[in-house]
Every structure is written in C-alpha cells, then in structure tokens.
Design an enzyme around this catalytic site. Sequence first.
Site, short mmCIF file in Angstrom:
data_model
loop_
_atom_site.label_atom_id
_atom_site.label_comp_id
_atom_site.label_asym_id
_atom_site.label_seq_id
_atom_site.Cartn_x
_atom_site.Cartn_y
_atom_site.Cartn_z
N ASP A 60 0.82 -1.22 0.00
CA ASP A 60 0.00 0.00 0.00
C ASP A 60 0.85 1.27 0.00
OD1 ASP A 60 -2.40 -1.57 0.27
OD2 ASP A 60 -1.92 -1.81 2.38
N GLU A 216 -11.43 0.17 -2.71
CA GLU A 216 -10.66 0.72 -1.60
C GLU A 216 -9.44 1.48 -2.11
OE1 GLU A 216 -10.07 -2.98 0.40
OE2 GLU A 216 -8.40 -3.58 -0.88
#
Length: 529
Positions: A60, A216
């Site tokens: 991420d 997301e």
Amino acid sequence: MKSRLILAALLAVTFAATSTTSVAQTEVRQSWKRGIENQRKADLGDGTFLNPVLAGDHPDPSVLKDGDDYYMTLSSFDAYPGLPIWHSRDLVNWQPVGHGISRNVGSIWAPDLVKYQGRYYIYFPARRGEGTERSNFVVWADDINGPWSEPINLGLSRYIDPGHAVGEDGKRYLFLSGGDYVQLADDGLSVVGEPRHVYDGWHYPESWDVEAYAQEGPKITRHGDWFYMTTAVGGTAGPPTGHMVITARSRSIHGPWQNAPNNPITRTRSASEPWWSRGHATLVEGTDGRWWMMYHGYENGFWTLGRQALLDPVEWTDDGWFVAKGGDLGKPLKKPSGSTVEHGMPLSDDFSGGKLGPQWAFYSPAPDEYDRLQFGDGVLTLQGKGSAPRDSSPLQVIAGDTGYQFEVQMDIEPGAQGGALLFYSDRLYVGVGSNGEDFIMHRYGEERPTTLAPSSKGGRLWIRVRNDRHIVTFHTSRDGKTWSKYPVQMEVSGYHHNVAGKFLALKPSIYAAGNGKVQFRQFRYRALD
C-alpha cells in the site's frame, strides 16, 4: 488445537503456482544487482531499473513529491514502530527516514502521506482483534524526520484506506473505501459532518477471477482541470488475477466521477506473469515531468515475501486519461531522472547503537513493550514474555530476498527461552528455540515438544536459519565455530495470507519468552545468490 491441525493440513497442500520457477523468473533473478548484504537492488546502474523498487513486505505505498524529494509510507499492520517513512530522489533508490508511530493502536492498513501548508500528515486506518474494533487516525509533523504527534482518532469506524484531497473550494476532504468521502476541518485533525457517497466504482466482467470487489485505497490527484480518483478493486490477495488499478475523473471534488475508458489501468492477467495481484496505486510526477504509478504486488511464487513496492511508468493521452506503459514489469525499465541515495538498509545488527535499530519492529507490542529492551557493550538484552513465540511479541526484520540466511548468538538466562524464527503471525511460524540446554521446535505455529521446562542453568547458543526459496534449514552451535544441522527441515511456501490471513509476510525474527532474559549478539543477515 483443532484449528492448528486444520492450518497444518492447509500448509501441506502443494500449490502448483508456488512449486515451480519459470525460465522467465530465472532470467530475472540472474539480472538482479546486489546491494547491502547481497540484497536485491532495483537500480541496474545503466539508466534502467528492475522491479521491485522496494523488495519485501512494503504494501500500500503512498508517495509524496516534495520539491526534488520523494517520501513514502506503507502499511505496517501489527509491526511497531509502524508507518515506516522512506526517502528517495529518483523513485527507485530509497533510504529509511524513521517511523510515524510507536504506540500500538491496532493493525495499520493503507495510509496516505500528504503535505499541506508546510505540515506533513499521515492518515491511516487501524483495527484490533479480528476487526471488531477499528477507526481512522491521523498523525502530523512539521518535519518529515519527526517528531510525529500522538495518533488522533478521527472516528469513521466503517471505513478503511483514507485518501486526502483539497477541493476546488479550498476545503480538505478524506476519500474512503466504498466510494464515500467526508470533509475535514481546516487543520485536518477532525471531520466535519457525515460521510457522503460520491462514487460507485468501475465493475469488471463477472468472468474474471478475483478475490472480491473491495473498492478501496482511493488516491486523489489533481492534473490540469481534472481531479483523478485512482482506486483498487478486486481484492488484495486471493487469485493472482484479482487485484487491479482503476481510475475516474471529475471537474469537481464533489463529482460526478466518470470512469476511464481504459479501465483497468493495470491488472495481472495471468498467473504466469512475474507479478501477481498488482494494485493500490499512487500517481506521482517525476522531477523530469514523466509520470509514474507506485503500487504493490506479490512476486510470482513468493506470497511469503508479502506485497512488494512496484514502479510503473504512465503516459497521459490526448483526451486527458493515463495509460500504464510498464507491461508485466518483468523487464528493465528506463529510470526516472534525479540524483540517487544509497538504497536500502542493512538488516544485520551488532547492537552497538544503544537503541533499537530502524530495521527492527515488535509484533503486536503491549504499551510497555519497549521497557523489555536494554542495550550495552554490543548486546541487546530482551526480557522474556509469554511462553512461546505466539505470545512473546518477537522482534522482526523485513526480508526482501527469495533466499537468505541469518544467525544470532544468544546467552539465555535461567528461566528464559530464546530462539530464531521465520514468523508470519501468532498462528503461524517456524523456528528453533532453547532454554540454554535443550531445544524446542516451532512448526506450523505449534511447539514440539509442547513445553520446554525452564533450565536452572541457562546457556550460550548460536542459531542459524537458512531460507533457500522456501526450503528452511537450521544449524546450531555452542561455540560459533562448529555447527550442527538440526534434524528437521521445513518447506514454507504456504506461510502466507491466502492460508493464514492478516496480509502479512514471513519475517526473520528473534524472541525471548519465559521469566528470565536473553542476551542477543551479532545478528547477521545475508541474501543468497
């Protein structure tokens, strides 16, 4: 006990995708440059680079361009200190800066690092237990090197993956999972009003094999007259073809958002590709005007290493969209311009620095965890905790190599137990421990024998752990010169998220359990060729 037996049975399954190495992978492996401790290095030294730019568990990635500098933070999950911060001048070579948080607020997922009016902010979600208690937080600092504030709870318990944006109205916003967003106060440290839904996402064909829809990781980029929302869908793990990058744009931060005609921007289309589950991208402009996406992916056959940081060149089209140009990232690509910093950091530690080195993090520490540490004369003394690795909060480092070995010397006090591990989670690990006299084997997150009585004598011991592309062997020594091979070897290709959950990685670790202390000396790591 039943759940551990089921987990052991799952680990015994041989996945065809992880049991073979293709000719293409072999060619890539042979082309790696080697850096500190023989670790893999992306910069090939000839104006090109080969992914990953940050090997090992660096998921991420959120990248901030700050003048001629780039800063990046990543998900740190149960590791503390957390929110590691890295610095680069060319997006390929990275040096550690520090950490944005030391106090455990839960498992940290998908952060966003931004700078607003001279101040740095990291927005991130965190959850405890199995996710029943979760929220979103922010930390801030006036200097990227810190000190960073204590975490401030923003609430927003229904959401993950906050992405910061400044609208055309000059107001600050957080975009959230599921296509919602909420206004922030002007200081960025609280929310104003309730979240609103603004984006339904882009939907892939039903025939594609994915983990779940899972909209997301929204990252907002302003380019020209448009806001671009770059998002992940398809699930982070699961099938190699699941995770992907999509984008949408709007003239206003409030929408409506129009999906790109070339979605998905990036996706692994076949399990034969070198990188699986590619997604969760941040758009960033290079100092030479070229544009890039930084995202993560699993290396083919090495889910155990976690999601690694990947750099993909993009180009803007005449109609104002962008396309990925890096293909499957299996070949060298032209490097961004910019000066370089020395890449990476040593994982070895002689414990002479007087404090915990930047390579180390506790697994799921208690509030007083750092009180267990003492330093002096090249020794890390660690007070025992719990009875086994699962409840001892091991110290871990992130390995980015497909093959490596590490060793450490231990002086084990009476009543203590110390050892060296490959640790995934409190449910899944492998290693060797000792009370100074006798050994205990850690397999599948279980102990054999199930208990090891405390020794009244303690003792000195060296342990060496070798992980050669999933084949794990152990050696022990009483003098650091003559080594004996431990009679049990392991195959650990199944020690990863798709078996045990939690989105973690298999990490070299040391631990101290029991009532006494363990003194660690000369932790040495080296990648295998």
